[in-house]
Design a protein around this motif. Structure first.
Motif, PDB file in Angstrom:
ATOM      1  N   SER A 224     -95.116   0.837  33.011  1.00 18.17           N
ATOM      2  CA  SER A 224     -96.486   1.128  32.232  1.00 18.17           C
ATOM      3  C   SER A 224     -97.684   0.555  32.981  1.00 18.17           C
ATOM      4  O   SER A 224     -97.253  -0.749  33.828  1.00 18.17           O
TER       5      SER A 224
ATOM      6  N   MET B  58     -98.353   5.666  32.794  1.00 16.87           N
ATOM      7  CA  MET B  58     -97.146   5.002  33.640  1.00 16.87           C
ATOM      8  C   MET B  58     -97.941   5.078  35.166  1.00 16.87           C
ATOM      9  O   MET B  58     -98.986   5.323  35.453  1.00 16.87           O
TER      10      MET B  58
ATOM     11  N   LYS C 204     -91.608   8.622  31.928  1.00 18.06           N
ATOM     12  CA  LYS C 204     -91.273   7.615  30.774  1.00 18.06           C
ATOM     13  C   LYS C 204     -91.048   6.155  31.764  1.00 18.06           C
ATOM     14  O   LYS C 204     -90.290   6.306  32.752  1.00 18.06           O
ATOM     15  N   ALA C 205     -91.464   5.120  31.245  1.00 15.85           N
ATOM     16  CA  ALA C 205     -91.126   3.678  31.584  1.00 15.85           C
ATOM     17  C   ALA C 205     -89.539   3.636  31.822  1.00 15.85           C
ATOM     18  O   ALA C 205     -88.819   4.048  30.848  1.00 15.85           O
TER      19      ALA C 205
END
Length: 348
Positions: free
Chosen positions: A39, A272, A321-322
């Motif tokens: 993030s 991100m 996505k993290a």
């Protein structure tokens, strides 16, 4: 002749049947390094210095002028609620109270006489009203003198600590002049950290903020953000971030601490962060990265929407996505579905 051609055809067919099929070449994995997608809020951090304070610190003084008769505490002393801290010389306030009480007694007698005379018709209503007004004025003066006598003493408003002495015994002070600085212990200690306006607008309210205070030892302590000032300091132009500290007997007001704060970028949108070396074919706010599959053996190209680039990498507004892993080396040797041998990038 015809027989010879037929025999030759038969021999060639037999020879062809005896050949082994060709074995396809084994796919060679491409060695790559991979980095984990994080993030941007967690990645964009900065270290800031601040000062330890009790959350409630107030100055205590007298409501009337006078000479300081006693100060019963020293700086750093821990006190209990209701404990006597300082007092004024009571000579003047006691004299004022005595004089006010005597005047109130005289005014009460005058009012009683005026009522009797008014009932008999010997004085006018104006005379009675004047006596009533004089009594009310004397009563108010007495109440004021009594309040001054009661507040010629400073007592601790709560359990806490004496932070500073501003006055000494025999010093003459005005009404409202600070005599003692008091720290209320009920709300504990905080670290107040000044930050810029840009940083204040993007502060992330994370669950835990690492704090290091030299007086507490080398290990960091976990604090939490409880307040971000809504107005800048008039002198410095900075905004104060207040972090609640866990109880510790070694904490003292005035100690210096450092906090690692997270700040949101890209106008507050969640994003991100990936290393710039992972991005390829970038154009008009869009680009591609190679994402490692769950098995960790092959990569697939994925389109992403990019944001601002910084020292920590490139912000990704959508597409990742993290926790996912992207290739950061060997990009030119990769294609859709390439077999790879991944090695994690060492963390800084």
């Amino acid at each position: 002749m015809k027989f010879m051609r037929s025999a030759m055809v038969i021999l060639l067919a037999v020879a062809a049947c005896g050949e082994k099929p060709a074995t396809p070449a084994a796919e060679t994995p491409v060695p790559i390094r991979v980095a984990e997608v994080v993030s941007a809020d967690a990645a964009n951090t900065f270290r800031a210095a601040g000062t330890v304070r009790l959350r409630r610190e107030i100055d205590l003084g007298f409501t009337t002028p006078g000479r300081v008769a006693s100060i019963a505490v020293e700086e750093g002393a821990r006190v209990r609620r209701g404990q006597l801290l300082a007092s004024l010389d009571a000579t003047m306030v006691a004299a004022d109270l005595s004089a006010a009480s005597a005047e109130r007694t005289r005014a009460a007698a005058d009012l009683s006489r005026a009522k009797e005379l008014f009932a008999k018709g010997w004085v006018t209503r104006a005379r009675l009203e004047s006596a009533e007004a004089a009594y009310r004025a004397a009563a108010a003066t007495t109440s004021s003198a009594r309040f001054a006598a009661n507040t010629a003493r400073i007592v601790a408003p709560a359990d806490g600590v004496i932070l500073r002495r501003f006055a000494e015994v025999n010093q003459v002070v005005d009404a409202g002049t600070p005599v003692l600085a008091f720290g209320d212990g009920r709300d504990g200690f905080v670290l107040r950290v000044p930050v810029s306006d840009v940083q204040a607008s993007g502060i992330v309210q994370t669950g835990s903020v690492p704090i290091d205070i030299a007086a507490l030892g080398p290990a960091p302590v976990a604090a939490r953000i409880i307040e971000v000032a809504g107005r800048a300091d008039d002198r410095t132009g900075t905004f104060a971030v207040e972090l609640a500290l866990p109880p510790d007997p070694a904490l003292r007001s005035g100690q210096i601490g450092h906090a690692v704060l997270a700040v949101r970028s890209n106008g507050g949108r969640e994003s991100m962060l990936v290393p710039s070396s992972a991005v390829f074919a970038a154009r008009a706010g869009e680009a591609f990265v190679y994402v490692l599959d769950e098995a960790g053996t092959r990569v697939k190209a994925r389109q992403i929407v990019t944001g601002a680039a910084g020292d920590n990498g490139i912000a990704v507004l959508s597409g990742l996505k993290a926790g996912e892993r992207v290739a950061v080396t060997g990009i030119s040797r990769l294609s859709e579905g390439s077999l790879v041998t991944p090695t994690p990038v060492p963390k800084a």
